[in-house]
Motif scaffolding. Structure first.
Motif, mmCIF file in Angstrom:
data_model
loop_
_atom_site.group_PDB
_atom_site.id
_atom_site.type_symbol
_atom_site.label_atom_id
_atom_site.label_comp_id
_atom_site.label_asym_id
_atom_site.label_seq_id
_atom_site.Cartn_x
_atom_site.Cartn_y
_atom_site.Cartn_z
ATOM 1 N N SER A 24 79.264 22.485 18.986
ATOM 2 C CA SER A 24 78.569 21.326 19.053
ATOM 3 C C SER A 24 77.397 21.279 20.254
ATOM 4 O O SER A 24 76.404 20.819 20.867
ATOM 5 C CB SER A 24 79.630 20.084 19.683
ATOM 6 N N GLN A 25 77.647 23.140 20.713
ATOM 7 C CA GLN A 25 76.153 23.258 21.148
ATOM 8 C C GLN A 25 75.447 24.369 20.249
ATOM 9 O O GLN A 25 76.382 25.251 20.284
ATOM 10 C CB GLN A 25 76.006 22.973 22.511
ATOM 11 N N GLN B 162 68.368 24.926 24.081
ATOM 12 C CA GLN B 162 69.755 24.861 23.435
ATOM 13 C C GLN B 162 69.958 23.772 22.968
ATOM 14 O O GLN B 162 69.474 22.078 23.738
ATOM 15 C CB GLN B 162 70.729 25.475 24.544
ATOM 16 N N LEU C 206 74.562 16.330 32.785
ATOM 17 C CA LEU C 206 75.666 15.912 31.294
ATOM 18 C C LEU C 206 76.337 14.592 31.771
ATOM 19 O O LEU C 206 76.582 14.167 30.447
ATOM 20 C CB LEU C 206 76.456 17.021 31.207
ATOM 21 N N LYS D 199 72.328 20.838 22.685
ATOM 22 C CA LYS D 199 73.818 20.195 22.474
ATOM 23 C C LYS D 199 73.878 18.527 21.817
ATOM 24 O O LYS D 199 73.660 17.578 22.597
ATOM 25 C CB LYS D 199 74.640 19.938 24.060
ATOM 26 N N ASP D 200 75.123 18.510 20.570
ATOM 27 C CA ASP D 200 75.012 16.952 20.254
ATOM 28 C C ASP D 200 75.893 16.672 20.618
ATOM 29 O O ASP D 200 77.190 17.163 20.609
ATOM 30 C CB ASP D 200 75.676 17.856 18.453
ATOM 31 N N LEU D 201 75.950 15.928 21.193
ATOM 32 C CA LEU D 201 77.128 14.954 22.018
ATOM 33 C C LEU D 201 78.120 14.019 21.736
ATOM 34 O O LEU D 201 79.377 14.071 21.760
ATOM 35 C CB LEU D 201 76.425 14.252 22.986
ATOM 36 N N GLU E 230 71.480 27.439 19.334
ATOM 37 C CA GLU E 230 69.910 27.168 19.845
ATOM 38 C C GLU E 230 69.355 27.560 18.810
ATOM 39 O O GLU E 230 69.917 27.882 17.584
ATOM 40 C CB GLU E 230 70.246 29.123 20.785
ATOM 41 N N GLY F 284 79.849 16.366 20.063
ATOM 42 C CA GLY F 284 81.223 16.429 21.200
ATOM 43 C C GLY F 284 82.672 15.667 21.757
ATOM 44 O O GLY F 284 82.957 15.962 22.055
#
Length: 491
Positions: free
Chosen positions: A472-473, A448, A423, A450-452, A475, A455
């Motif tokens: 921000s994450q 999964q 990450l 993860k919208d960085l 499934e 985030g």
């Protein structure tokens, strides 16, 4: 017995006057070059890619840095005695290309070219020995329409890359007018060539040195802030008054400026011819809808290179930026060019009219960055993380699916043992999204995401109510991975 000396390790440092360009620097430049190329192509110009190396003889002695004679280029001698050099601009190579292939080229020949040039000059802040230029030229036409077209195309180009109308001005002058002024001032003739060269360079430095500094260079010379002394042209007060009057000839309208220039060159045939050419260019531009808000006549434009023979032009960005000391200043020139009817003649023995413009790509990029028009939305690739080394084929399938949809993506190929490092890698790559799938996710056929981007926003404003309930994450089914990634990126 003495120990043999160890060979010292080479220093890992960029040579003076050069720079390394990474990631967004290169992609932003390429995007800008594409935009410029589209305008040039629309105007009917053809692409040309000529050799980066020319003979020193072909390049000629037209370098602007004449204070270092014979040192302005990076040159070397071949075994057969010929001297070769890296090109210092794109115009001298064009003259060679046209002279060599003129029987196979259309006449007039309209070409554009893009690429790096090299100058063996003293480096300094913002002054590099390698930089990009983007040129467009028309060879074989003496029509002032060719010059007017170049200026119109330059205006369209600046707007195409993101410079708003009102934030730039293209200024036009004519070297013949200046020659007429120098004739009136008594510094015409072959025996005055050195003085004329100093006068040209002095006028070209008006923006940087101001009238007082230019006046000093017209006379005995001036000492700069570092204590270095530059010899002047040695003009007397009356001669300097004529030249300074020329530089101060700009009036509120183009017609008034032309009238003042006609007064200054009265009695000089070459000067009066130059004024007539300026009038013709102005009329053609006006007919095309290019008014003084974009293109104007300005006697202070000279251009430093010695091969210009007629109209010369320069594009200046007029908005303010802060210098390295935080002081406001205008951004300044990003492009320039002019007519050079004698350059091809060096090869053919016959005069071949030509005119063209060169855009300083690095300068223009710096302007766009300074105004926030590029650089703020540059995201890296989507990163598919690796939770299970035995599922590398599955990870590769994911990244291939993303790429085929036109999404920039990569699989993490570092050591996957520490997931936190993956990450951190994605953050360093400025990645918008990380895809995460381990043994459990593969068993349930989900991933999964993860919208960085989100985030990062949550981390900055975690106390704000607007972010509550927006994870921000999340499934999603494996089959929906692509659609969800596209939704976030289009977001």
């Amino acid at each position: 017995m003495a120990k043999p000396k160890k060979t010292p390790r080479p220093k890992a440092q960029t040579p003076k006057g050069f720079a390394d360009y990474f990631g967004s620097d290169v992609t932003e430049r390429n995007a800008m070059l594409r935009a410029i190329g589209e305008v040039y192509h629309r105007y009917g110009f053809d692409a040309l890619e000529s050799s980066a190396v020319e003979t020193v003889e072909a390049l000629g002695k037209f370098l602007p840095d004449v204070d270092r004679p014979n040192e302005g280029v990076f040159a070397w001698q071949e075994e057969d005695g010929d001297w070769l050099a890296l090109r210092y601009d794109m115009t001298a190579p064009l003259a060679r290309v046209y002279a060599q292939h003129r029987n196979d080229l259309p006449n007039p020949y309209r070409r554009y070219t893009m690429g790096p040039v090299w100058r063996n000059e003293k480096p300094g802040p913002g002054r590099f020995r390698q930089f990009y230029q983007c040129d467009a030229d028309t060879v074989g036409s003496a029509s002032m329409g060719a010059d007017a077209e170049i200026c119109a195309m330059l205006s369209d180009t600046l707007e195409a890359v993101g410079i708003n109308r009102g934030d730039y001005v293209i200024r036009i002058n004519n070297r013949k007018v200046l020659n007429g002024v120098m004739e009136v001032a008594g510094i015409a003739g072959d025996d005055k060539e050195a003085e004329r060269g100093i006068v040209l360079r002095a006028i070209d430095k008006l923006d940087r040195l101001g009238p007082v500094g230019v006046r000093a260079l017209l006379g005995e010379g001036r000492k700069d802030d570092s204590g270095d002394f530059t010899d002047g042209a040695g003009l007397d007060d009356a001669q300097a008054d004529v030249v300074m009057g020329f530089m101060d000839a700009k009036r509120d309208t183009g017609a008034a400026t032309v009238a003042r220039l006609r007064e200054l060159v009265s009695g000089s045939d070459v000067g009066e011819a130059g004024v007539a050419e300026l009038e013709e260019i102005a009329a053609l531009l006006d007919a095309g809808g290019y008014g003084a808000d974009r293109i104007e006549i300005d006697p202070s434009v000279v251009r430093g290179l010695g091969y210009y023979t007629g109209p010369v032009y320069e594009a200046e960005l007029t908005f303010e930026i802060k210098d390295e000391k935080g002081r406001p200043r205008n951004f300044g020139s990003v492009a320039g060019g002019g007519r050079y009817d004698d350059l091809v003649k060096r090869f053919t023995g016959q005069e071949v009219p030509a005119t063209g413009v060169s855009i300083g790509v690095d300068r223009l990029l710096a302007a766009l960055r300074a105004t926030g028009r590029i650089g703020s939305q540059d995201h890296g690739p989507v990163v598919v993380t690796v939770m299970d080394r035995d599922r590398m084929a599955d990870y590769q399938t994911m990244v291939t699916e993303l790429r085929r949809a036109g999404i920039r993506a990569e699989v993490y190929f570092g050591n996957p043992k520490n997931f936190g490092n993956q990450l951190k890698y994605a953050d360093k790559r400025n990645s918008p999204i990380a895809i995460i799938a381990g043994t459990d996710e593969f068993a349930r056929d989900v991933v999964q995401i993860k919208d960085l981007i989100l985030g990062a926003k949550i981390a900055e404003t975690a106390t704000l109510e607007e972010w509550k309930g927006r994870p921000s994450q999340f499934e999603v089914p494996r089959a929906d991975m692509l659609a969800k990634v596209q939704e976030i990126l289009n977001g």
